[in-house]
Design an enzyme around this catalytic site. Structure first.
Site, mmCIF file in Angstrom:
data_model
loop_
_atom_site.group_PDB
_atom_site.id
_atom_site.type_symbol
_atom_site.label_atom_id
_atom_site.label_comp_id
_atom_site.label_asym_id
_atom_site.label_seq_id
_atom_site.Cartn_x
_atom_site.Cartn_y
_atom_site.Cartn_z
ATOM 1 C CE LYS A 33 -0.194 -0.073 5.057
ATOM 2 N NZ LYS A 33 -1.013 -0.399 6.246
ATOM 3 N NE ARG A 131 -6.210 0.741 11.386
ATOM 4 C CZ ARG A 131 -4.998 0.540 10.885
ATOM 5 N NH1 ARG A 131 -4.034 1.443 11.089
ATOM 6 N NH2 ARG A 131 -4.716 -0.529 10.181
ATOM 7 C CG HIS A 163 -3.650 -4.373 12.088
ATOM 8 N ND1 HIS A 163 -2.456 -4.952 11.711
ATOM 9 C CD2 HIS A 163 -3.475 -3.033 11.909
ATOM 10 C CE1 HIS A 163 -1.606 -3.996 11.347
ATOM 11 N NE2 HIS A 163 -2.192 -2.834 11.459
ATOM 12 N NE ARG A 219 -2.751 -7.738 8.113
ATOM 13 C CZ ARG A 219 -3.165 -8.224 9.285
ATOM 14 N NH1 ARG A 219 -3.681 -9.430 9.365
ATOM 15 N NH2 ARG A 219 -3.053 -7.503 10.375
ATOM 16 C CE1 TYR A 263 12.975 32.053 2.889
ATOM 17 C CE2 TYR A 263 12.713 29.665 2.855
ATOM 18 C CZ TYR A 263 12.732 30.874 2.192
ATOM 19 O OH TYR A 263 12.510 30.918 0.847
ATOM 20 C CB CYS A 310 14.132 25.870 2.074
ATOM 21 S SG CYS A 310 15.245 26.892 3.058
ATOM 22 C CG MET A 311 8.895 23.910 -1.436
ATOM 23 S SD MET A 311 7.828 24.946 -2.437
ATOM 24 C CE MET A 311 6.798 25.707 -1.195
ATOM 25 C CG ASP A 312 12.447 24.626 -3.857
ATOM 26 O OD1 ASP A 312 11.410 23.952 -3.968
ATOM 27 O OD2 ASP A 312 12.488 25.866 -4.001
HETATM 28 C C1 LIG Z 1 -0.209 -1.377 6.981
HETATM 29 C C2 LIG Z 1 -0.781 -2.620 7.505
HETATM 30 C C3 LIG Z 1 0.004 -3.783 7.668
HETATM 31 C C4 LIG Z 1 1.501 -3.779 7.537
HETATM 32 O O1 LIG Z 1 2.063 -3.318 8.736
HETATM 33 P P1 LIG Z 1 3.653 -3.273 8.946
HETATM 34 O O2 LIG Z 1 3.821 -2.851 10.336
HETATM 35 O O3 LIG Z 1 4.170 -2.290 7.964
HETATM 36 O O4 LIG Z 1 4.145 -4.652 8.670
HETATM 37 C C5 LIG Z 1 -0.623 -4.953 8.014
HETATM 38 N N1 LIG Z 1 -1.956 -4.995 8.215
HETATM 39 C C6 LIG Z 1 -2.738 -3.897 8.111
HETATM 40 C C7 LIG Z 1 -4.188 -3.998 8.361
HETATM 41 C C8 LIG Z 1 -2.183 -2.670 7.765
HETATM 42 O O5 LIG Z 1 -2.961 -1.587 7.685
#
Ligand SMILES: *Cc1c(COP(=O)(O)O)cnc(C)c1O
Length: 380
Positions: A33, A131, A163, A219, A263, A310-312
């Site tokens: 992701k 969540r 999770h 995951r 700045y 700075c920005m750049d």
């Molecule tokens: C982003 C995410 C992961 C991966 O987590 P890491 O700590 O980067 O391994 C796994 N499961 C869910 C639901 C996530 O949102």
């Protein structure tokens, strides 16, 4: 030649996927992701598949579409949708959708009817992160709706998952509590007649630190990129950071004692010194919070950022040295040769390594090194 760029080592990605797969001994779901945490979703996805990752996962259906459009056809999980989402393409493309609620299951059922083919659905239960996922009081009706939809031919329930909130703190009591809750959800699902092939709970930190949480798959996001998901815990996993951010030193100039820089004049040279101009700034993801705090390497030597980012561009203290303009600057990368790491930057800025790599980019192109799939013998 190159003002500033991100170099991504696909061999490191492959090494990390293989290392973690070997360590965990279960199926690998590589999380790509957010443009693979800033590393580039498509090349990383290919590299992960090549290294044996059975699954890929992304958060959104847009990310699903991008992967499928690029020709990825393997097992793919997604989990973040909103009401009235269009599931049709994802169902046709054999993507595993994640449902959190009865309402979402109803929408997926309607989409499966429209498509004329069963969906693949994984069920997310909230075990304490609070969540996404079905809250505990909703588990029973949620799982029952999932079972009914399976019997009606709307979908196959392919997985059940949750999770962790505190996996990077292995002694945190929330981990045991969440795992016990997950086991309760699995037992409840089984009593309702659900037998999903894939039960998964662990992110990177849990995959490494909590063997009992590996179930059928893990995951793994951050560790794929070679960053440490639990920097305060010694675990010795051989991970190789895949990202190097580099630039060319644009300018070197002399400062007299009392000269202030950038700045707001937030830093004043206490004595005669030299500073170098690095042509990347917060538009490239260099955090302003790193003003007067970050370090980076110029010609293999660690140097401190002076004044406000700075920005750049940003200025570094060269301590009286005058490296040639065009010298290599490494903003962060794998440890060694004076380099700061993404973790060093995170600590300097009061954030986490995830945020440093995911936000870096802006105008910088990405260049891939390491063997490129489909181009035998070629470095890109
Ligand atoms: C982003 C995410 C992961 C991966 O987590 P890491 O700590 O980067 O391994 C796994 N499961 C869910 C639901 C996530 O949102």
């Amino acid at each position: 030649m190159t003002r500033a760029e991100i170099v991504v080592d696909l061999d490191a990605v492959r090494h990390n996927v293989r290392t973690l797969r070997e360590l965990t001994g279960v199926a690998m779901i590589t999380v790509v992701k957010a443009d693979a945490y800033g590393h580039g979703m498509l090349p990383v996805a290919r590299a992960a598949r090549e290294a044996g990752s059975e699954w890929l996962a992304v958060a959104t259906l847009d990310e699903v579409r991008a992967l499928r459009a690029a020709g990825d056809t393997g097992p793919l999980l997604t989990w973040l949708t909103v009401p009235d989402e269009h599931y049709d393409d994802a169902i046709r493309a054999d993507v595993d959708l994640t449902a959190y609620s009865v309402a979402e299951l109803d929408e997926i059922a309607a989409a499966a009817t429209y498509v004329g083919a069963p969906a693949r659905v994984q069920l997310k239960v909230d075990t304490g992160l609070h969540r996404g996922g079905a809250s505990r009081p909703h588990w029973e009706p949620f799982l029952a709706r999932a079972r009914a939809g399976e019997e009606a031919g709307s979908w196959t329930v392919t997985g059940i998952w949750s999770h962790f909130a505190c996996a990077d703190e292995p002694d945190h009591p929330a981990n045991d509590a969440q795992q016990a809750a997950f086991d309760d959800a699995l037992a409840l699902a089984a009593s309702i007649g659900l037998e999903p092939e894939l039960r998964h709970l662990a992110n990177s930190a849990a995959a490494i630190l909590r063997p009992q949480a590996r179930y059928d798959a893990v995951r793994v996001g951050l560790a794929t990129y070679g960053l440490d998901p639990a920097p305060t815990v010694a675990h010795g996993t051989d991970l190789r950071p895949a990202m190097t951010v580099r630039a060319e030193l644009a300018l070197v100039k002399q400062l007299e004692a009392g000269d202030a820089v950038s700045y707001g004049h937030t830093w004043t040279a206490p004595e005669r010194t030299t500073v170098g101009l690095v042509p990347a700034g917060y538009a490239e993801g260099v955090p302003v919070a790193g003003s007067n705090r970050l370090e980076l390497a110029v010609d293999g030597k660690r140097r401190a950022v002076r004044g406000r980012v700075c920005m750049d561009q940003v200025l570094v203290d060269l301590g009286g040295d005058t490296p040639p303009e065009g010298s290599e600057v490494v903003l962060f990368g794998p440890p060694g040769d004076g380099r700061a790491t993404a973790q060093d930057w995170a600590e300097a800025c009061g954030t986490i390594n995830y945020e440093i790599v995911t936000r870096i980019g802006g105008r910088m192109p990405r260049r891939y090194v390491g063997e490129v799939v489909g181009q035998p013998g070629g470095a890109s």
